[in-house]
Design a protein around this motif. Structure first.
Motif, PDB file in Angstrom:
ATOM      1  N   ARG A  54       0.666  -1.136   0.299  1.00 24.00           N
ATOM      2  CA  ARG A  54       0.318   0.118   0.202  1.00 24.00           C
ATOM      3  C   ARG A  54       0.779   1.064   0.130  1.00 24.00           C
ATOM      4  NH1 ARG A  54      -2.997   2.872   4.295  1.00 24.00           N
ATOM      5  NH2 ARG A  54      -4.156   4.081   3.133  1.00 24.00           N
ATOM      6  N   ASN A  55       1.862   1.546   1.010  1.00 20.11           N
ATOM      7  CA  ASN A  55       2.668   2.769   0.613  1.00 20.11           C
ATOM      8  C   ASN A  55       4.274   2.569   0.436  1.00 20.11           C
ATOM      9  OD1 ASN A  55       1.227   3.702   2.143  1.00 20.11           O
ATOM     10  ND2 ASN A  55       0.982   2.753   3.656  1.00 20.11           N
ATOM     11  N   PHE A  56       4.341   1.856  -0.502  1.00 16.67           N
ATOM     12  CA  PHE A  56       5.843   1.372  -1.468  1.00 16.67           C
ATOM     13  C   PHE A  56       5.496   0.953  -2.820  1.00 16.67           C
ATOM     14  CE2 PHE A  56       9.081  -1.638  -2.975  1.00 16.67           C
ATOM     15  CZ  PHE A  56       9.580  -0.986  -2.640  1.00 16.67           C
ATOM     16  N   ALA A  57       6.109   1.693  -3.677  1.00 14.50           N
ATOM     17  CA  ALA A  57       6.542   1.501  -4.846  1.00 14.50           C
ATOM     18  C   ALA A  57       7.553   1.296  -5.130  1.00 14.50           C
ATOM     19  CB  ALA A  57       5.078   2.410  -5.577  1.00 14.50           C
ATOM     20  N   ASN A  58       7.770   0.733  -6.668  1.00 14.22           N
ATOM     21  CA  ASN A  58       9.427   0.620  -7.372  1.00 14.22           C
ATOM     22  C   ASN A  58       8.985   1.636  -8.315  1.00 14.22           C
ATOM     23  OD1 ASN A  58       8.028  -2.728  -7.209  1.00 14.22           O
ATOM     24  ND2 ASN A  58      10.247  -2.181  -6.494  1.00 14.22           N
ATOM     25  N   VAL A  59       9.660   1.927  -8.299  1.00 15.65           N
ATOM     26  CA  VAL A  59       9.918   3.464  -9.110  1.00 15.65           C
ATOM     27  C   VAL A  59      10.674   3.504 -10.647  1.00 15.65           C
ATOM     28  CG1 VAL A  59      10.244   5.706 -10.176  1.00 15.65           C
ATOM     29  CG2 VAL A  59      10.271   4.869  -7.325  1.00 15.65           C
ATOM     30  N   ILE A  60       9.977   3.130 -11.883  1.00 14.01           N
ATOM     31  CA  ILE A  60       9.815   3.241 -12.931  1.00 14.01           C
ATOM     32  C   ILE A  60      10.286   4.216 -13.562  1.00 14.01           C
ATOM     33  CG2 ILE A  60      10.195   1.494 -15.492  1.00 14.01           C
ATOM     34  CD1 ILE A  60      10.710   0.198 -12.199  1.00 14.01           C
ATOM     35  N   PRO A  61      11.198   5.415 -13.785  1.00 12.18           N
ATOM     36  CA  PRO A  61      11.433   6.336 -14.398  1.00 12.18           C
ATOM     37  C   PRO A  61      10.988   6.421 -16.570  1.00 12.18           C
ATOM     38  CG  PRO A  61      13.662   5.703 -13.832  1.00 12.18           C
ATOM     39  CD  PRO A  61      12.569   5.333 -13.350  1.00 12.18           C
ATOM     40  N   LYS A  62      10.327   7.277 -16.849  1.00 16.63           N
ATOM     41  CA  LYS A  62      10.229   7.102 -18.359  1.00 16.63           C
ATOM     42  C   LYS A  62      10.967   7.615 -19.214  1.00 16.63           C
ATOM     43  CE  LYS A  62       4.773   8.350 -18.269  1.00 16.63           C
ATOM     44  NZ  LYS A  62       3.878   8.509 -18.233  1.00 16.63           N
ATOM     45  N   ARG A  63      12.346   8.312 -18.361  1.00 15.44           N
ATOM     46  CA  ARG A  63      13.677   8.461 -19.032  1.00 15.44           C
ATOM     47  C   ARG A  63      14.157   7.281 -19.523  1.00 15.44           C
ATOM     48  NH1 ARG A  63      17.822   7.637 -15.904  1.00 15.44           N
ATOM     49  NH2 ARG A  63      17.359   8.038 -13.772  1.00 15.44           N
ATOM     50  N   ALA A  64      13.774   5.977 -18.735  1.00 15.71           N
ATOM     51  CA  ALA A  64      14.173   5.088 -18.770  1.00 15.71           C
ATOM     52  C   ALA A  64      14.195   4.257 -20.186  1.00 15.71           C
ATOM     53  CB  ALA A  64      14.283   4.016 -17.802  1.00 15.71           C
ATOM     54  N   PHE A  65      13.310   4.475 -20.617  1.00 15.58           N
ATOM     55  CA  PHE A  65      12.585   3.800 -22.502  1.00 15.58           C
ATOM     56  C   PHE A  65      13.401   4.750 -23.455  1.00 15.58           C
ATOM     57  CE2 PHE A  65       9.882   2.346 -18.274  1.00 15.58           C
ATOM     58  CZ  PHE A  65       9.357   1.297 -19.476  1.00 15.58           C
ATOM     59  N   ALA A  66      13.628   3.659 -24.394  1.00 14.67           N
ATOM     60  CA  ALA A  66      14.017   4.403 -24.943  1.00 14.67           C
ATOM     61  C   ALA A  66      13.222   5.451 -26.359  1.00 14.67           C
ATOM     62  CB  ALA A  66      14.650   2.999 -26.391  1.00 14.67           C
ATOM     63  N   ASN A  67      11.198   5.449 -26.067  1.00 15.33           N
ATOM     64  CA  ASN A  67      10.801   6.108 -26.345  1.00 15.33           C
ATOM     65  C   ASN A  67       9.381   6.307 -26.554  1.00 15.33           C
ATOM     66  OD1 ASN A  67      10.106   3.883 -28.341  1.00 15.33           O
ATOM     67  ND2 ASN A  67      11.241   4.338 -29.439  1.00 15.33           N
ATOM     68  N   GLU A  68       8.357   6.943 -26.689  1.00 12.90           N
ATOM     69  CA  GLU A  68       7.532   6.909 -26.298  1.00 12.90           C
ATOM     70  C   GLU A  68       7.091   5.068 -27.337  1.00 12.90           C
ATOM     71  OE1 GLU A  68       4.812   8.747 -24.899  1.00 12.90           O
ATOM     72  OE2 GLU A  68       5.390   9.355 -23.707  1.00 12.90           O
ATOM     73  N   MET A  69       7.435   4.941 -27.934  1.00 10.07           N
ATOM     74  CA  MET A  69       6.741   3.541 -28.868  1.00 10.07           C
ATOM     75  C   MET A  69       7.052   2.130 -27.556  1.00 10.07           C
ATOM     76  SD  MET A  69       7.529   3.099 -32.775  1.00 10.07           S
ATOM     77  CE  MET A  69       7.368   1.274 -32.842  1.00 10.07           C
TER      78      MET A  69
END
Length: 189
Positions: free
Chosen positions: A157-172
């Motif tokens: 409930r009060n913990f999340a894994n953070v996946i930054p969008k900058r880590a992906f190559a592109n919008e696709m």
């Protein structure tokens, strides 16, 4: 030919699974801070709404008393005004301050001192980083929230894994990740 990266005796990452997405990143202090704020605001959203509504009601009553010139203005002592109007603001400010302190403290965490490789596939998530390696099924997560800059995957409930969008190559790649999440039975909020 199968691409295989091993991480000790704990797990093996295969990239030949159809639709697998591999990213590697090291979280910044700003990303940890933003995620902490988002998690805390979600956790306390009902309390914040209640305190905000209470502050609005007291403010309207105070303005009504002042504009009517009624002698009942004595009810609105500085302590009442502080507790009902300023306390909610201080509570929200405390959320931001504690999120910053926690992000700063986490920057000393050895498991965050280097990049972590994440592989997302139909079977789940595999990670390999400075703190160790893991493999988790999608059923580990009960909630996914998307912010402007990241995905927050909640196993608790009060913990999340953070996946930054900058880590992906592109919008696709981001769109593929969203599709993988929803295809795995997770809703994105």
């Amino acid at each position: 030919m199968s691409a295989l990266v091993t991480c000790g005796s704990l797990c093996a990452f295969t990239m030949d699974e159809p639709g697998a997405i591999q990213i590697s990143f090291q979280l910044t202090q700003q990303e940890i801070y933003a995620a902490n704020v988002s998690i805390a605001l979600r956790r306390y959203r009902n309390l914040i709404r209640f305190l905000g509504a209470f502050a609005v009601i007291i403010s309207v009553m105070l303005v009504g008393e002042i504009s009517s010139g009624a002698p009942a203005l004595d009810r609105f002592t500085p302590g009442v005004v502080f507790m009902s109007i300023l306390a909610p603001l201080l509570f929200v400010a405390t959320i931001f301050a504690s999120a910053y302190a926690a992000a700063k403290a986490l920057s000393d965490n050895p498991s965050l001192r280097g990049p972590t490789r994440w592989i997302f596939s139909a079977r789940g998530i595999s990670t390999w980083g400075p703190g160790g390696a893991s493999e988790l099924n999608w059923s580990t997560y009960f909630l996914v929230r998307e912010t402007k800059t990241a995905f927050l995957l909640y196993p608790q409930r009060n913990f999340a894994n953070v996946i930054p969008k900058r880590a992906f190559a592109n919008e696709m790649e981001i769109a593929r990740f969203r599709a993988l999440l929803t295809g795995s039975g997770l809703k994105i909020q």
